[in-house]
Motif scaffolding. Structure first.
Motif, mmCIF file in Angstrom:
data_model
loop_
_atom_site.group_PDB
_atom_site.id
_atom_site.type_symbol
_atom_site.label_atom_id
_atom_site.label_comp_id
_atom_site.label_asym_id
_atom_site.label_seq_id
_atom_site.Cartn_x
_atom_site.Cartn_y
_atom_site.Cartn_z
ATOM 1 N N CYS A 14 94.956 -96.828 -6.243
ATOM 2 C CA CYS A 14 94.249 -97.876 -5.486
ATOM 3 C C CYS A 14 92.785 -97.499 -5.293
ATOM 4 O O CYS A 14 91.896 -98.339 -5.448
ATOM 5 N N LEU A 15 92.538 -96.240 -4.972
ATOM 6 C CA LEU A 15 91.168 -95.773 -4.754
ATOM 7 C C LEU A 15 90.344 -95.888 -6.034
ATOM 8 O O LEU A 15 89.200 -96.362 -6.005
ATOM 9 N N VAL A 16 90.922 -95.477 -7.163
ATOM 10 C CA VAL A 16 90.213 -95.573 -8.445
ATOM 11 C C VAL A 16 89.887 -97.023 -8.774
ATOM 12 O O VAL A 16 88.763 -97.350 -9.163
ATOM 13 N N LEU A 17 90.867 -97.908 -8.606
ATOM 14 C CA LEU A 17 90.650 -99.333 -8.891
ATOM 15 C C LEU A 17 89.607 -99.925 -7.952
ATOM 16 O O LEU A 17 88.737 -100.694 -8.376
ATOM 17 N N TYR A 18 89.675 -99.577 -6.676
ATOM 18 C CA TYR A 18 88.715 -100.098 -5.711
ATOM 19 C C TYR A 18 87.304 -99.625 -6.047
ATOM 20 O O TYR A 18 86.356 -100.416 -6.028
ATOM 21 N N THR A 42 90.501 -108.991 -10.551
ATOM 22 C CA THR A 42 91.702 -108.401 -11.146
ATOM 23 C C THR A 42 91.941 -106.999 -10.596
ATOM 24 O O THR A 42 93.071 -106.656 -10.221
ATOM 25 N N ALA A 43 90.898 -106.179 -10.520
ATOM 26 C CA ALA A 43 91.045 -104.822 -9.981
ATOM 27 C C ALA A 43 91.507 -104.869 -8.527
ATOM 28 O O ALA A 43 92.404 -104.117 -8.121
ATOM 29 N N LEU A 44 90.925 -105.773 -7.735
ATOM 30 C CA LEU A 44 91.315 -105.884 -6.326
ATOM 31 C C LEU A 44 92.744 -106.412 -6.181
ATOM 32 O O LEU A 44 93.477 -105.992 -5.280
ATOM 33 N N SER A 45 93.151 -107.298 -7.070
ATOM 34 C CA SER A 45 94.537 -107.787 -7.041
ATOM 35 C C SER A 45 95.514 -106.651 -7.320
ATOM 36 O O SER A 45 96.587 -106.571 -6.715
ATOM 37 N N LEU A 50 99.627 -102.729 -5.774
ATOM 38 C CA LEU A 50 100.085 -101.337 -5.667
ATOM 39 C C LEU A 50 100.303 -100.932 -4.214
ATOM 40 O O LEU A 50 101.275 -100.234 -3.893
ATOM 41 N N SER A 51 99.427 -101.366 -3.321
ATOM 42 C CA SER A 51 99.595 -101.005 -1.913
ATOM 43 C C SER A 51 100.826 -101.688 -1.324
ATOM 44 O O SER A 51 101.542 -101.093 -0.515
ATOM 45 N N ALA A 52 101.113 -102.914 -1.741
ATOM 46 C CA ALA A 52 102.311 -103.606 -1.261
ATOM 47 C C ALA A 52 103.581 -102.914 -1.766
ATOM 48 O O ALA A 52 104.551 -102.750 -1.015
ATOM 49 N N VAL A 53 103.569 -102.492 -3.031
ATOM 50 C CA VAL A 53 104.717 -101.773 -3.583
ATOM 51 C C VAL A 53 104.902 -100.442 -2.858
ATOM 52 O O VAL A 53 106.029 -100.039 -2.542
ATOM 53 N N GLN A 54 103.793 -99.752 -2.561
ATOM 54 C CA GLN A 54 103.889 -98.486 -1.825
ATOM 55 C C GLN A 54 104.485 -98.704 -0.444
ATOM 56 O O GLN A 54 105.280 -97.899 0.020
ATOM 57 N N LEU A 55 104.133 -99.805 0.200
ATOM 58 C CA LEU A 55 104.709 -100.099 1.511
ATOM 59 C C LEU A 55 106.223 -100.284 1.400
ATOM 60 O O LEU A 55 106.983 -99.791 2.236
ATOM 61 N N PHE A 92 94.742 -99.546 5.050
ATOM 62 C CA PHE A 92 93.328 -99.265 4.791
ATOM 63 C C PHE A 92 92.923 -99.743 3.393
ATOM 64 O O PHE A 92 91.876 -100.376 3.219
ATOM 65 N N ALA A 93 93.760 -99.471 2.379
ATOM 66 C CA ALA A 93 93.470 -99.908 1.002
ATOM 67 C C ALA A 93 93.405 -101.430 0.933
ATOM 68 O O ALA A 93 92.520 -102.003 0.286
ATOM 69 N N GLN A 94 94.335 -102.091 1.615
ATOM 70 C CA GLN A 94 94.330 -103.552 1.607
ATOM 71 C C GLN A 94 93.083 -104.099 2.294
ATOM 72 O O GLN A 94 92.478 -105.054 1.813
ATOM 73 N N GLN A 95 92.672 -103.484 3.393
ATOM 74 C CA GLN A 95 91.480 -103.955 4.098
ATOM 75 C C GLN A 95 90.232 -103.757 3.241
ATOM 76 O O GLN A 95 89.346 -104.615 3.222
#
Length: 194
Positions: A14-18, A42-45, A50-55, A92-95
């Motif tokens: 997520c950090l790399v994509l962001y 696309t990168a933000l999506s 990924l953050s939703a799957v991690q949750l 945090f990643a989602q925000q």
């Protein structure tokens, strides 16, 4: 939760994509809008996915931990701490993804820390974005309905072969029923407005 490496891998991605999206946005001069903004979106999506799957992983592993290992040793508190930390990083990643989207589109409103985020976000979407959300929701509904039917069939067959409790089937039918009833009531409500 689960294994800290899973969280680190997902949230690192997520950090790399962001960062990639943020760099593109910083270098963007407003020209070639479609290609650059689409690449950033696309990168933000992917960050949000990924953050939703991690949750979901976090919730699954916390449940498994509570069922199988809670009474075993003092590390329980440390693992719950890892769960909370991972959930904090997910939010945090989602925000961060939402913040960058709002910088690209100043008309967007909302914060993932707000309990009414989804309503505020949808209210700030234009007609094209709402249509896209509607199509995505329809696709998710159809796939979920087929998945529930397949899972119900698998549980029915398994219960003929093995001694399976009725609880998994009950939970599945409850989730499926909520989805079906919500869909139908919303169609009725929307039909009255039109």
């Amino acid at each position: 939760m689960g294994h800290p490496r899973t969280s680190a891998l997902t949230l690192g991605s997520c950090l790399v994509l962001y960062r990639s999206a943020a760099k593109k946005f910083a270098a963007w001069d407003g020209g070639d809008e479609d290609e650059t903004s689409e690449s950033i979106d696309t990168a933000l999506s992917w960050v949000l996915l990924l953050s939703a799957v991690q949750l979901l992983f976090n919730l699954f592993f916390l449940s498994a931990f509570c069922i199988y290992w809670m009474d075993r040793d003092i590390r329980a508190l440390a693992l719950v701490g890892v769960f909370l930390l991972s959930c904090g990083f997910v939010v945090f990643a989602q925000q961060k993804a939402v913040d960058l989207t709002r910088r690209m589109n100043p008309e967007k409103r909302g914060s993932v820390y707000d309990t009414k985020f989804q309503k505020k976000w949808m209210d700030s979407c234009d007609e094209s974005e709402r249509r896209q959300v509607g199509q995505a929701c329809c696709r998710a509904y159809m796939v979920s309905s087929r998945f529930c039917l397949g899972l119900w069939l698998a549980l029915a067959i398994l219960s003929m072969v093995f001694e399976v409790s009725i609880l998994p089937t009950l939970v599945l039918l409850l989730v499926w029923g909520v989805m079906q009833v919500t869909y139908s009531l919303e169609c009725i409500r929307l039909g009255k407005r039109n």
